[in-house]
Design an enzyme around this catalytic site. Structure first.
Site, PDB file in Angstrom:
ATOM      1  N   ALA A 191       0.847  -1.194   0.000  1.00 38.56           N
ATOM      2  CA  ALA A 191       0.000   0.000   0.000  1.00 38.56           C
ATOM      3  C   ALA A 191       0.882   1.243   0.000  1.00 38.56           C
ATOM      4  O   ALA A 191       2.053   1.193   0.383  1.00 38.56           O
ATOM      5  CB  ALA A 191      -0.921  -0.001   1.215  1.00 38.56           C
ATOM      6  N   GLU A 245      -1.106  -9.614  -0.926  1.00 41.75           N
ATOM      7  CA  GLU A 245      -2.543  -9.843  -0.773  1.00 41.75           C
ATOM      8  C   GLU A 245      -3.246  -9.853  -2.127  1.00 41.75           C
ATOM      9  O   GLU A 245      -4.178 -10.639  -2.352  1.00 41.75           O
ATOM     10  CB  GLU A 245      -3.137  -8.784   0.156  1.00 41.75           C
ATOM     11  CG  GLU A 245      -2.693  -8.986   1.601  1.00 41.75           C
ATOM     12  CD  GLU A 245      -3.096  -7.855   2.524  1.00 41.75           C
ATOM     13  OE1 GLU A 245      -3.741  -8.133   3.545  1.00 41.75           O
ATOM     14  OE2 GLU A 245      -2.771  -6.686   2.214  1.00 41.75           O
ATOM     15  N   GLY A 293       0.128  -5.300   0.634  1.00 38.61           N
ATOM     16  CA  GLY A 293      -1.003  -5.336  -0.277  1.00 38.61           C
ATOM     17  C   GLY A 293      -0.687  -5.995  -1.597  1.00 38.61           C
ATOM     18  O   GLY A 293      -1.583  -6.518  -2.275  1.00 38.61           O
TER      19      GLY A 293
END
Length: 264
Positions: free
Chosen positions: A70, A118, A115
């Site tokens: 992120a 993910e 992220g």
């Protein structure tokens, strides 16, 4: 067609039946900011609706990073309420990816952290270049994975291995990721996208309705007990038996010819 959409932070390419979505922010190692996540939602929706697309590949631009995580500039000043909105936004994006009707492949060309990992976990299949580095290092920033990492990772590699990665924040190489089942294959960098596209071509040769149903049986059944999972499989199987694709596929086999599936 999504290839006609003008994105700021994405490139969308088409090679036969494969659509490739490239996160294109190399100056920040392809970090996911809010704008990029919004563009990804549009891209996922568009490729899912396009009947010419039989598989979607997600990768990062350049040779350093898939997605480095992120955007820390956005994360730093989040209040609890803003944090809740942020995590729900990220979770919704990756649930949308997971809910696609077509198989998805993460081509991990470099760093897949936070992220980024993910995002890869929400894909069906993960291919990694030898120099790829993968991890969920959020605890090193004083936070935890918030886009589904604490849930998808243990379901993929087991609770103990997942807790070790999440709680230490360790970053592992592609060989270790392969050993623990985090990635399906390690592929030379120059062959990473060609391998992913060849995999989509093999998928595209099969019955599209059957592929979609089999995929849903796996993804929806993995969290059910065995008996309920078997019932789910039976329902998908029964539905497929009413399709023209089933008739075409079985007839082609008996007639020793190549099936011409139409997705009906």
């Amino acid at each position: 067609m999504v290839t006609d959409v003008k994105f700021k932070n994405l490139l969308v390419e088409r090679h036969g039946a494969a659509a490739t979505i490239v996160i294109n922010r190399p100056e920040v190692l392809n970090a996911l900011n809010h704008e990029t996540m919004e563009e990804l939602m549009v891209a996922f929706d568009g490729e899912d609706r396009d009947p010419a697309v039989r598989g979607v590949i997600v990768t990062g631009s350049g040779e350093k990073s898939f997605v480095s995580g992120a955007d820390i500039n956005e994360l730093k000043n989040l209040s609890p309420i803003q944090g809740l909105d942020k995590t729900r936004h990220g979770q919704a994006l990756l649930r949308r990816l997971e809910a696609m009707r077509k198989p998805t492949i993460a081509a991990v060309n470099g760093f897949a952290l936070g992220g980024g990992l993910e995002l890869a976990l929400a894909c069906d299949i993960r291919l990694a270049a030898p120099k790829a580095r993968l991890g969920l290092p959020e605890v090193k920033l004083g936070v935890l994975p918030g886009f589904g990492g604490t849930q998808r990772l243990p379901r993929l590699i087991g609770r103990g291995a997942a807790l070790e990665l999440i709680c230490t924040g360790d970053i592992i190489d592609a060989a270790e990721a392969l050993r623990i089942g985090l990635v399906n294959k390690v592929v030379d960098m120059e062959q990473l996208l060609p391998t992913a596209r060849a995999m989509v071509d093999r998928i595209a040769a099969n019955g599209p309705l059957a592929v979609a149903a089999a995929r849903r049986a796996v993804l929806d059944g993995v969290n059910l007990d065995l008996e309920r999972g078997m019932e789910l499989e039976a329902l998908h199987f029964a539905t497929i038996c009413g399709t023209q694709d089933k008739l075409e596929g079985t007839s082609a086999f008996l007639e020793k010819r190549k099936a011409q599936f139409k997705g009906d």
